[in-house]
Enzyme design. Structure first.
Site, PDB file in Angstrom:
ATOM      1  CG  HIS A  48     -42.317 -31.345  -4.776  1.00 61.83           C
ATOM      2  ND1 HIS A  48     -43.382 -30.642  -4.110  1.00 61.83           N
ATOM      3  CD2 HIS A  48     -42.059 -30.785  -6.029  1.00 61.83           C
ATOM      4  CE1 HIS A  48     -43.756 -29.505  -4.657  1.00 61.83           C
ATOM      5  NE2 HIS A  48     -42.887 -29.521  -5.802  1.00 61.83           N
TER       6      HIS A  48
ATOM      7  CG  HIS B 130     -39.020 -27.638  -7.808  1.00 65.04           C
ATOM      8  ND1 HIS B 130     -39.144 -26.391  -7.444  1.00 65.04           N
ATOM      9  CD2 HIS B 130     -40.143 -28.516  -7.804  1.00 65.04           C
ATOM     10  CE1 HIS B 130     -40.598 -26.396  -7.385  1.00 65.04           C
ATOM     11  NE2 HIS B 130     -41.153 -27.588  -7.881  1.00 65.04           N
ATOM     12  CD  GLU B 131     -40.408 -32.100  -9.551  1.00 61.01           C
ATOM     13  OE1 GLU B 131     -40.936 -32.684  -8.639  1.00 61.01           O
ATOM     14  OE2 GLU B 131     -40.611 -31.092 -10.234  1.00 61.01           O
TER      15      GLU B 131
ATOM     16  CD  GLU C 192     -43.488 -25.382  -5.792  1.00 66.18           C
ATOM     17  OE1 GLU C 192     -42.946 -24.980  -6.924  1.00 66.18           O
ATOM     18  OE2 GLU C 192     -44.257 -26.352  -6.304  1.00 66.18           O
TER      19      GLU C 192
END
Length: 501
Positions: A268, A264-265, A294
């Site tokens: 980003h 997830h990170e 997101e």
């Protein structure tokens, strides 16, 4: 480049340097700073953020904007220069409405609140955090009043994270999403539960770190321009396109917690590393909205990271990394386990299907706080009630309930809806990627992630803030934001996972 534009860029560059220095201190505060540094760090951050605000809203910035704007005749409206002036003008007019004293007070309060939240969460003591949260709510109310709004105060706060989005639109989108989502959740609940016991075995932390490191490196995250550390709540921060940092947290007894957080990170981080270097030290060198940001993290976490194609490549290396935990497990068992749908207490560990319900809960609570319909002291009980209503589970502790997220301690009210909006955007983008690149699954199964990243770089990342999220989505897909593609994706994927027919 005109002298006026050069002067404007020089001034904006110095302001961005102040913001970057502040971000470095904030990152350190969350990763390595000793507890005793909290009070001094709060003042340091307040000083830097106040200076950046004062420099940005000063008359000189407006004068330079006016001069640079007069030299734009005939310029490409989506070019770097025209975009810089357009976006800076919007930020300037917005920020001029905020008193410097309010910016300083918010910065100082947030720095104190982060430390209070950490202690409150560690000790399951909401009362320790409540006074600072009340101050944050009051400061956000002052902020909303200073900025102005048409319908309700929350509009002004939401606009900071998702420019142009209105609270009523979010509420309507969420209501429609809930109507179609509940039958899907009910159908899955009525089917045979999937066994995910294999995920709850022992996964040594150091091996988790090594495995995840190699995976996100394969995805394209550049460790020469980034790093990953540990924090109480996973996050990504950027000081420039050449310095983008991730954090996560580890659970030795549950593999998905850190691994999918890292994916997830990394989503980003890939966005921040992919912004055109020419935009560095300007207000354009960020993601265009938190919803679009997101969309990138959820795309990598779920649409890639929880896909069968992805694990057909990585499952053998995973078994080799954790032979004791996974030696007796096959790919199909593991794939179904990581896609198990089960209402849970923790948002960051929620499955794809129920995740949006966590966001709806938070949106309704913080909207109530800003509309002054909810008192801070009532939050723990309201949280439990809504968890039971929406997900059928109730936290035994506030640490697993109202204290689980860092966002309110950061002063970030208006942020939560962007998570669900990003979910919707991610599927719309992925549909277009598959149309443009039909061999995507074959690439994922073969460990070839370059074509996916190249597409995202070209269509999303490189533009930074030059194009607003609604315009960018329309430009890429030809469609406005819609929940229908996400719902269709969920019906298809989880209908197969759960053999719903």
């Amino acid at each position: 480049m005109s002298t006026a534009l050069a002067d404007l860029k020089a001034r904006l560059g110095r302001i961005e340097d102040l913001k970057a220095a502040s971000n470095v201190l904030s990152w350190d505060q969350e990763t390595y700073m000793p507890p005793g540094g909290a009070e001094a760090r709060a003042q340091q951050l307040s000083t830097l953020q106040t200076l950046a605000h004062e420099q940005f809203v000063a008359d000189e910035t407006g004068t330079l904007l006016d001069r640079a704007e007069r030299n734009l005749d005939g310029a490409d409206p989506l070019g770097d220069d025209a975009s810089l002036i357009r976006v800076t003008r919007r930020d300037y007019e917005r920020d001029r409405k905020l008193p410097t004293s309010l910016v300083a007070e918010m910065s100082k309060t947030v720095s104190e609140a982060k430390q209070a939240w950490k202690a409150a969460r560690a000790n399951d003591d909401f009362g320790r955090f409540a006074p600072l949260l009340r101050r944050i709510v009051n400061l956000n109310l002052q902020k909303a009043e200073a900025l102005g709004y048409e319908s309700e105060p929350y509009d002004a706060l939401l606009d900071e994270y998702e420019p142009g989005m209105e609270t009523a639109t979010v509420a309507d989108t969420f209501e429609k999403l809930r109507e179609d989502l509940v039958p899907i959740v009910d159908a899955i609940a009525a089917s045979q539960a999937l066994d995910n016991a294999v995920l709850h075995r022992t996964f040594p932390v150091e091996k988790q770190k090594q495995f995840a490191h190699e995976v996100i490196k394969d995805l394209g995250y550049d460790f020469d321009r980034g790093r990953e550390d540990v924090s109480a709540h996973p996050f990504t921060t950027s000081f420039s396109t050449g310095d983008v940092r991730l954090t996560t947290r580890y659970n030795e007894s549950y593999f998905p917690a850190a691994f999918f957080s890292t994916l997830h990170e990394a989503g980003h981080g890939l966005y921040e590393q992919g912004i055109d270097d020419a935009l560095d030290r300007t207000p354009l060198a960020e993601g265009t909205s938190l919803g679009m940001h997101e969309s990138q993290s959820r795309l990598y976490e779920n649409l890639v990271g929880r896909s069968r194609a992805f694990w057909s490549h990585y499952f053998t290396p995973l078994k080799e990394a954790f032979p004791d935990a996974l030696g007796d497990t096959d790919l199909d068992t593991f794939y179904r386990a990581i896609n198990r749908v089960e209402p849970s207490l923790i948002r960051v560990e929620a499955d794809e299907v129920t995740y949006n319900l966590h966001i709806m809960l938070r949106f309704e609570l913080e909207r109530g706080l800003i509309n002054q319909d909810i008192d801070v002291d009532a939050l723990p009980e309201l949280w439990r009630e809504k968890m039971e209503d929406y997900l059928g589970v109730v936290p035994d502790t506030d640490a697993d309930g109202v204290l689980q997220d860092v966002h309110w301690s950061l002063g970030a009210i208006g942020y939560f809806p962007t998570y669900a909006l990003g979910n919707l955007m991610s599927v719309q983008l992925m549909e277009q990627i598959r149309e443009d690149h039909p061999g995507l699954d074959e690439d994922l199964a073969g460990g070839r992630f370059g074509p996916l990243l190249d597409w995202l770089r070209a269509h999303v990342h490189q533009h930074g803030r030059k194009i607003t999220a609604p315009d960018l989505l329309q430009r890429i897909t030809g469609e406005e934001l819609s929940a229908e593609p996400w719902l269709a994706y969920v019906r298809s994927k989880f209908g197969s996972v759960y053999d719903l027919g």
